[in-house]
Write an enzyme that holds these catalytic residues in place. Structure first.
Site, PDB file in Angstrom:
ATOM      1  N   HIS A  27       0.842  -1.199   0.000  1.00 43.72           N
ATOM      2  CA  HIS A  27       0.000   0.000   0.000  1.00 43.72           C
ATOM      3  C   HIS A  27       0.871   1.240   0.000  1.00 43.72           C
ATOM      4  O   HIS A  27       2.049   1.205   0.395  1.00 43.72           O
ATOM      5  CB  HIS A  27      -0.943   0.017   1.209  1.00 43.72           C
ATOM      6  CG  HIS A  27      -0.263   0.296   2.524  1.00 43.72           C
ATOM      7  ND1 HIS A  27      -0.123   1.551   3.046  1.00 43.72           N
ATOM      8  CD2 HIS A  27       0.331  -0.547   3.414  1.00 43.72           C
ATOM      9  CE1 HIS A  27       0.516   1.485   4.206  1.00 43.72           C
ATOM     10  NE2 HIS A  27       0.801   0.221   4.457  1.00 43.72           N
ATOM     11  N   CYS A  28       0.286   2.352  -0.487  1.00 43.31           N
ATOM     12  CA  CYS A  28       0.959   3.648  -0.402  1.00 43.31           C
ATOM     13  C   CYS A  28       0.149   4.514   0.565  1.00 43.31           C
ATOM     14  O   CYS A  28      -0.524   3.991   1.447  1.00 43.31           O
ATOM     15  CB  CYS A  28       1.080   4.287  -1.792  1.00 43.31           C
ATOM     16  SG  CYS A  28      -0.506   4.520  -2.618  1.00 43.31           S
ATOM     17  N   VAL A  29       0.161   5.817   0.398  1.00 37.59           N
ATOM     18  CA  VAL A  29      -0.505   6.705   1.353  1.00 37.59           C
ATOM     19  C   VAL A  29      -2.022   6.546   1.313  1.00 37.59           C
ATOM     20  O   VAL A  29      -2.691   6.619   2.341  1.00 37.59           O
ATOM     21  CB  VAL A  29      -0.116   8.172   1.072  1.00 37.59           C
ATOM     22  CG1 VAL A  29      -0.854   9.121   2.018  1.00 37.59           C
ATOM     23  CG2 VAL A  29       1.381   8.354   1.228  1.00 37.59           C
ATOM     24  N   THR A  30      -2.571   6.294   0.123  1.00 36.92           N
ATOM     25  CA  THR A  30      -4.028   6.253   0.001  1.00 36.92           C
ATOM     26  C   THR A  30      -4.568   4.972  -0.626  1.00 36.92           C
ATOM     27  O   THR A  30      -5.769   4.727  -0.582  1.00 36.92           O
ATOM     28  CB  THR A  30      -4.529   7.426  -0.868  1.00 36.92           C
ATOM     29  OG1 THR A  30      -3.937   7.321  -2.173  1.00 36.92           O
ATOM     30  CG2 THR A  30      -4.169   8.764  -0.249  1.00 36.92           C
ATOM     31  N   ARG A  31      -3.696   4.130  -1.238  1.00 34.97           N
ATOM     32  CA  ARG A  31      -4.197   3.022  -2.059  1.00 34.97           C
ATOM     33  C   ARG A  31      -3.594   1.679  -1.683  1.00 34.97           C
ATOM     34  O   ARG A  31      -2.426   1.600  -1.320  1.00 34.97           O
ATOM     35  CB  ARG A  31      -3.887   3.288  -3.541  1.00 34.97           C
ATOM     36  CG  ARG A  31      -4.708   4.375  -4.172  1.00 34.97           C
ATOM     37  CD  ARG A  31      -4.060   4.866  -5.453  1.00 34.97           C
ATOM     38  NE  ARG A  31      -2.941   5.757  -5.173  1.00 34.97           N
ATOM     39  CZ  ARG A  31      -2.088   6.183  -6.087  1.00 34.97           C
ATOM     40  NH1 ARG A  31      -2.200   5.778  -7.322  1.00 34.97           N
ATOM     41  NH2 ARG A  31      -1.113   7.006  -5.757  1.00 34.97           N
TER      42      ARG A  31
END
Length: 469
Positions: A27-31
C-alpha cells in the site's frame, strides 16, 4: 476511523478475485496496490460499491484500490492476514507487476519511473516562472510590465527568475540522477553525467542555432576527429541514453573489479567512457532526433492546429488511464528547450479541469451520499492537477461523465491551439495552470478554462438525465 472488520476486508479480497488471484500486495498513502494473476476476475461493481473503497484502477500492471489516507494501512494490516500474504514493498509489487507488461508498457513505465520523481522540482519551477511572468509580462497590471512601472521590484523578479530557471537549466542533472537510479547505476554519477552535459565550457544549446549560421561552433580535435563542444541544456534524450550506458558500464565493472579497487576504477572509467560516447555519438544523434521530432510535431500543429488540438484534447485523459501520458512530459520539455514554449501542456491543464468539472457534475445528480462526497473531493483534487480520484473513482465508473469531460476538453483544446496558446513551463495542471501560460495568451486560455469548467457539468447533467429516462 474505528478498527477495520475482518469481514469488510474479506469482501475486498473476494471482489479482486479471491486470495488465490493475489500474487502480492502492498500500500501507499491512500491506495492498496495489488499484483493480480488475472485482472479479468475483478468484480469492479462489487468493489466500488464497498463502503471502504473510493475507486479503483489498473496502471502499469498494478491493480490499485483507493481507500484513503489513515485508513489504508489499517486495511492492509487485516488484508495480510485475511489473504495469507507476506508483507511486500512497493518495489516487490513493481517487479511482480512488470511481468504482465508488454514491451510498449514497459517503455512507458520506464519513462514514468524516471520523470515522476523529478516532477516536484519541475512543477515548482513552473509555478515560480508563472510568478515571474506576472511581474515581467506587459499588459497584465499596466500597459508596460509591472517591473518597468515599479523598478524597485526588478531585482526581486530577477531572483525569482533565477530560482525558477535552475531546474530547467540543469534539467539533465535531474534526469541523470533519476535515470541512473532507474537503470541500476549510482544516482550521484548520474548527476555528474547530467551536469557534464551542461558544463559552462560547452556552447549553450540555446545559442547553437546562431553559432551554426555563423560557422563559429567550437570543436575538440581528437586524433583527427572533430567533436562539437555543445551543451545539452533542456534536452531530454541525450542524458536518458547516456545514463543507460553509464549504468550498464558501472554494473559490468562492479561485477568484475575487486572491492579494494572499485573506488579507483569503476566510477572514473564509467564516466570517462560514457562521456566520450555521449559527446561523440549519443549527444549529436539524439540532439538531431529530438529536434526532428519537435519540428515534425510543430509542423503538424501549424498545418492543422484545430485538428491537433481536437485530437490531443480528446485523447489526453484516455492516455492517463494507460499511463502513456508520462511520455509527453519529455515532449513538453523538448518543445520548451527547442522553441521556448509548449503548446501541448496547456491542453493537459484543460483536460484535468474538465475531469474535475465532470466529477462535480456528478455531485449534483448523484443520489448516493457516498458518491456525492467522493465527487466533490475528487473534483477539488482534479482542479489542483491530480485527476486519478476523479477519473477512476467517479468518471470512468459511471462512464458518461468521462465522455462529457473528453468532449469538452477536445473543444477547448481546438480553440486554444488555433489561437497558438503556449506555456513557458510545466506547472500545476489545473486551475493554477494559467500561471505557466505566456500572459499574452491568458484571454484565450481563460475562454478554454470557462469551457472545461461549464460544459462538462452541463453535459454530465444532460447525459445523466437521458440515462435515467
Amino acid at each position: 476511523m474505528a478498527d477495520i472488520s475482518r469481514q469488510s476486508v474479506e469482501e475486498i479480497v473476494e471482489a479482486v478475485g479471491g486470495k488465490e488471484n493475489i500474487s502480492a500486495a502492498t500500500h501507499c498513502v491512500t491506495r492498496l496496490r495489488f499484483a493480480l494473476k488475472d485482472e479479468g476476475k475483478v468484480d469492479k461493481e462489487k468493489l466500488e460499491n464497498h463502503d471502504l473503497v473510493r475507486g479503483s484502477f489498473s496502471s502499469n500492471g498494478q491493480f490499485q484500490v483507493v481507500i484513503g489516507q489513515g485508513t489504508v494501512d489499517k486495511v492492509y494490516n487485516v488484508l495480510v492476514d485475511v489473504a495469507d500474504l507476506e508483507r511486500s514493498s512497493k518495489q516487490d509489487i513493481k517487479d511482480e507487476a512488470e511481468k504482465n507488461l508488454n514491451p510498449i508498457q514497459r517503455a512507458v513505465k520506464i519513462l514514468a519511473d524516471i520523470f515522476i520523481p523529478i516532477l516536484p522540482a519541475i512543477v515548482t519551477a513552473g509555478l515560480l516562472m508563472g510568478i515571474n511572468n506576472l511581474l515581467t509580462g506587459p499588459g497584465i497590471f499596466y500597459e508596460k510590465s509591472f517591473v518597468e512601472v515599479n523598478p524597485a521590484w526588478a531585482d526581486l523578479a530577477g531572483i525569482i527568475n533565477l530560482i525558477a530557471n535552475t531546474a530547467f537549466v540543469f534539467l539533465p542533472g535531474l534526469i541523470g540522477w533519476s535515470a541512473a537510479k532507474k537503470f541500476g547505476g549510482n544516482p550521484l554519477l548520474g548527476i555528474v553525467l547530467g551536469l557534464m552535459l551542461v558544463h559552462p565550457d560547452l556552447l549553450n544549446a540555446w545559442a547553437y542555432g546562431e553559432a551554426q549560421r555563423e560557422g563559429s561552433i567550437p570543436v575538440w580535435n581528437l586524433f583527427g576527429l572533430e567533436i562539437e563542444k555543445v551543451g545539452y541544456q533542456g534536452q531530454v534524450l541525450p542524458v536518458l541514453f547516456s545514463a543507460y550506458i553509464l549504468a550498464k558500464i558501472e554494473i559490468f565493472l562492479n561485477k568484475r573489479v575487486p572491492d579494494a579497487f572499485k573506488m579507483l576504477v569503476v566510477a572514473p572509467i564509467a564516466l570517462l567512457v560514457t562521456g566520450f560516447i555521449a559527446f561523440i555519438a549519443i549527444g549529436p544523434i539524439t540532439f538531431w532526433i529530438g529536434n526532428g521530432l519537435t519540428d515534425g510535431l510543430v509542423a503538424i500543429f501549424d498545418a492543422a492546429p484545430w485538428l491537433g488540438g481536437l485530437i490531443y484534447g480528446l485523447i489526453y485523459a484516455p492516455l492517463v488511464i494507460t499511463g502513456m501520458h508520462h511520455t509527453f512530459l519529455a515532449v513538453d520539455l523538448q518543445l520548451i528547450a527547442s522553441t521556448g514554449g509548449t503548446f501541448l501542456w496547456p491542453m493537459l491543464a484543460l483536460s484535468n479541469i474538465a475531469q474535475g468539472a465532470a466529477a462535480l457534475g456528478m455531485m449534483f445528480i448523484a443520489k448516493d451520499e457516498k458518491v456525492k462526497g467522493l465527487s466533490f473531493t475528487s473534483a477539488v483534487s482534479a482542479f489542483l492537477g491530480i485527476t486519478e480520484p476523479a477519473l477512476f473513482g467517479v468518471n470512468l465508473r459511471f462512464k458518461f461523465p468521462f465522455i462529457a469531460a473528453i468532449i469538452s476538453s477536445a473543444i477547448a483544446g481546438m480553440i486554444i491551439t488555433m489561437a497558438g496558446v503556449k506555456a513557458a513551463s510545466i506547472g500545476v495542471g489545473g486551475l493554477p495552470g494559467f500561471l505557466s501560460i505566456f500572459p499574452q495568451y491568458w484571454g484565450v486560455f481563460f475562454i478554454g478554462m470557462a469551457i472545461v469548467l461549464i460544459l462538462p457539468i452541463v453535459l454530465t447533467f444532460v447525459f445523466g438525465k437521458l440515462k435515467r429516462s
